[in-house]
Scaffold this active site. Sequence first.
Site, PDB file in Angstrom:
ATOM      1  N   SER A  37      -1.906   1.150   5.348  1.00  0.00           N
ATOM      2  CA  SER A  37      -0.477   0.833   5.510  1.00  0.00           C
ATOM      3  C   SER A  37      -0.288  -0.344   6.461  1.00  0.00           C
ATOM      4  O   SER A  37       0.496  -1.266   6.204  1.00  0.00           O
ATOM      5  CB  SER A  37       0.261   2.039   6.098  1.00  0.00           C
ATOM      6  N   GLY A 115       0.251   0.836  -4.693  1.00  0.00           N
ATOM      7  CA  GLY A 115       1.675   1.172  -4.704  1.00  0.00           C
ATOM      8  C   GLY A 115       2.391   0.586  -3.500  1.00  0.00           C
ATOM      9  O   GLY A 115       3.500   0.050  -3.604  1.00  0.00           O
ATOM     10  N   GLN A 190       7.625   3.782   1.887  1.00  0.00           N
ATOM     11  CA  GLN A 190       7.582   2.582   1.042  1.00  0.00           C
ATOM     12  C   GLN A 190       8.989   2.113   0.707  1.00  0.00           C
ATOM     13  O   GLN A 190       9.282   0.916   0.745  1.00  0.00           O
ATOM     14  CB  GLN A 190       6.788   2.866  -0.241  1.00  0.00           C
ATOM     15  N   ASP A 341      -0.551  11.999   2.290  1.00  0.00           N
ATOM     16  CA  ASP A 341      -1.773  11.601   1.587  1.00  0.00           C
ATOM     17  C   ASP A 341      -2.936  12.560   1.838  1.00  0.00           C
ATOM     18  O   ASP A 341      -4.020  12.376   1.280  1.00  0.00           O
ATOM     19  CB  ASP A 341      -2.181  10.182   2.021  1.00  0.00           C
ATOM     20  N   LYS A 368       1.904   9.912  -7.035  1.00  0.00           N
ATOM     21  CA  LYS A 368       0.961   9.081  -6.261  1.00  0.00           C
ATOM     22  C   LYS A 368       0.040   8.335  -7.229  1.00  0.00           C
ATOM     23  O   LYS A 368       0.374   8.182  -8.390  1.00  0.00           O
ATOM     24  CB  LYS A 368       0.171   9.978  -5.289  1.00  0.00           C
ATOM     25  N   ARG A 416      -8.257   9.114  -3.436  1.00  0.00           N
ATOM     26  CA  ARG A 416      -8.262  10.304  -2.573  1.00  0.00           C
ATOM     27  C   ARG A 416      -8.694  11.559  -3.320  1.00  0.00           C
ATOM     28  O   ARG A 416      -9.248  12.483  -2.719  1.00  0.00           O
ATOM     29  CB  ARG A 416      -6.897  10.491  -1.925  1.00  0.00           C
TER      30      ARG A 416
HETATM   31  C1  S3P Z   1       2.806   4.486   2.467  1.00  0.00           C
HETATM   32  C2  S3P Z   1       3.744   5.472   2.277  1.00  0.00           C
HETATM   33  C3  S3P Z   1       3.474   6.703   1.525  1.00  0.00           C
HETATM   34  C4  S3P Z   1       1.978   6.943   1.350  1.00  0.00           C
HETATM   35  C5  S3P Z   1       1.250   5.708   0.935  1.00  0.00           C
HETATM   36  C6  S3P Z   1       1.418   4.612   1.978  1.00  0.00           C
HETATM   37  C7  S3P Z   1       3.181   3.264   3.223  1.00  0.00           C
HETATM   38  O1  S3P Z   1       4.055   6.581   0.229  1.00  0.00           O
HETATM   39  O2  S3P Z   1       1.759   7.966   0.394  1.00  0.00           O
HETATM   40  O3  S3P Z   1      -0.130   5.964   0.775  1.00  0.00           O
HETATM   41  O4  S3P Z   1       2.287   2.488   3.607  1.00  0.00           O
HETATM   42  O5  S3P Z   1       4.381   3.061   3.450  1.00  0.00           O
HETATM   43  P1  S3P Z   1       5.581   7.015  -0.065  1.00  0.00           P
HETATM   44  O6  S3P Z   1       6.483   6.029   0.563  1.00  0.00           O
HETATM   45  O7  S3P Z   1       5.695   7.002  -1.565  1.00  0.00           O
HETATM   46  O8  S3P Z   1       5.720   8.392   0.498  1.00  0.00           O
END
Ligand code: S3P
Length: 462
Positions: A37, A115, A190, A341, A368, A416
């Site tokens: 992140s 993502g 996110q 996660d 995910k 994962r």
């Molecule tokens: C993340 C937020 C999470 C997490 C992803 C990383 C981020 O996703 O699952 O691995 O870096 O902001 P979500 O915003 O969909 O919960």
Amino acid sequence: MSQTISPSAQQEAGPLPLRSRRGGALAGTVRVPGDKSISHRSLMLGGLAVGRTEVTGLLEGEDVVATAKAMTAMGAKVERIADGAPDGGPLWRIDGVGVGGLMEPADVLDMGNAGTGARLLMGLLATHDLTAVMTGDGSLRKRPMKRVTEPLSLFGARFMGRSGARLPMAIQGGAEPVPITYRVPMASAQVKSAVLLAGLNTPGKTTVIEPTPTRDHTERMLRHFGADLRVEDGDGGETVITLVGQPELIGGSIVVPADPSSAAFPLVAAVLVPDSHITLTGVGMNPQRIGLIETLREMGADILIRSPREEAGEPVADLEVRAAPLTGIEVPASRAPSMIDEYPILAVAASMARGETRMHGLGELRVKESDRLTAMAEGLAACGVSVEVDGDTLIVHGKSEPPMGGATVPVNLDHRIGMSFLVLGLITEEPVTIDDGRAIDTSFPGFAALMASLGATVDYVR
Ligand code: S3P
């Protein structure tokens, strides 16, 4: 940018099955790769800053490489200096374009499996006067993007994707963006971050209201770069985040902590493999990322938090972990954002606990890198673990003895899921195989080697 890995090149190479088997105690001191992140955010904000940003500890996984390539395609200069860091490791040097200075990319932006990279970048694109096309791998093309395109449209951006707002998608950023106030409908860092990043190049104040707190790396890093950002308590436990648009972000230095979501795999392995004793150094301890530690401790795990400190605005510590018997517990839905996660690896830990572990509020796991709720339920069942899914609750019936194992588990491009089942294979009667280990490189390059350095047996299947 000197490129280390190409997402599409990896996929062309063909499946890479991996197998793990039971062995002796795990021992040693290791540092897992940098936080995914924080790595994405450091490239994006470094790319938007005025002047130079130097990043050490960056995750050199495929997801982050995709973000580096995208920022390069839009005008930032991203360079890797092999032994440039004070510890002799790589230093990443980013010369930014300034807020509002991104150029239209000449080709499709391929975000691979990422993502976070895709959704956060959409936020940046939404308020630049340009048109871009984004795609990703088979997993990313299935993931819902409406959660970001909906708020980003309110700034004045337009999106044209496949049905249900999926990639590939054309994005036309708003030429004259207007600031918004947005209440995030689900717990998602996110979505929150995409809106804040869009607010960067928008005149006036952009406000995000979060019903449940999620990881706040974007907020911390925006402040670190000099943005005017306020975080206040709202009604009923909400958090209200206000960003003043069009700041001058000033490049600086960033130290990326070791990723707590990657540390989770050797950590749980050491809890489960009898007589193990390991130390994980420099692990990120952001309060919104440490739900797994809290949960495992409630189950009886022996985890000591050593030398807590702060690096570039993020809390960090060393974790000393010893094997210990676990007892099943009820994990409340309220804990999900701080360990979203980590449920796949928690489910593995639960399979060795005494009694039932009920994990509530897992609806987000279905969207995910794969449908993780189904993947864990089916994979654990194939390994002889008694498991149920009841709506958004995952129930694992632990017997406090090693499950049978012996299965080959499909990973479906989900790093994962792959690493979780390889950890399971370290305790089962029979080895556990994953059909394809390539996705692991998205977040944890060198996973098999790091586990081997602790004494675990994780091998390629020839
Ligand atoms: C993340 C937020 C999470 C997490 C992803 C990383 C981020 O996703 O699952 O691995 O870096 O902001 P979500 O915003 O969909 O919960």
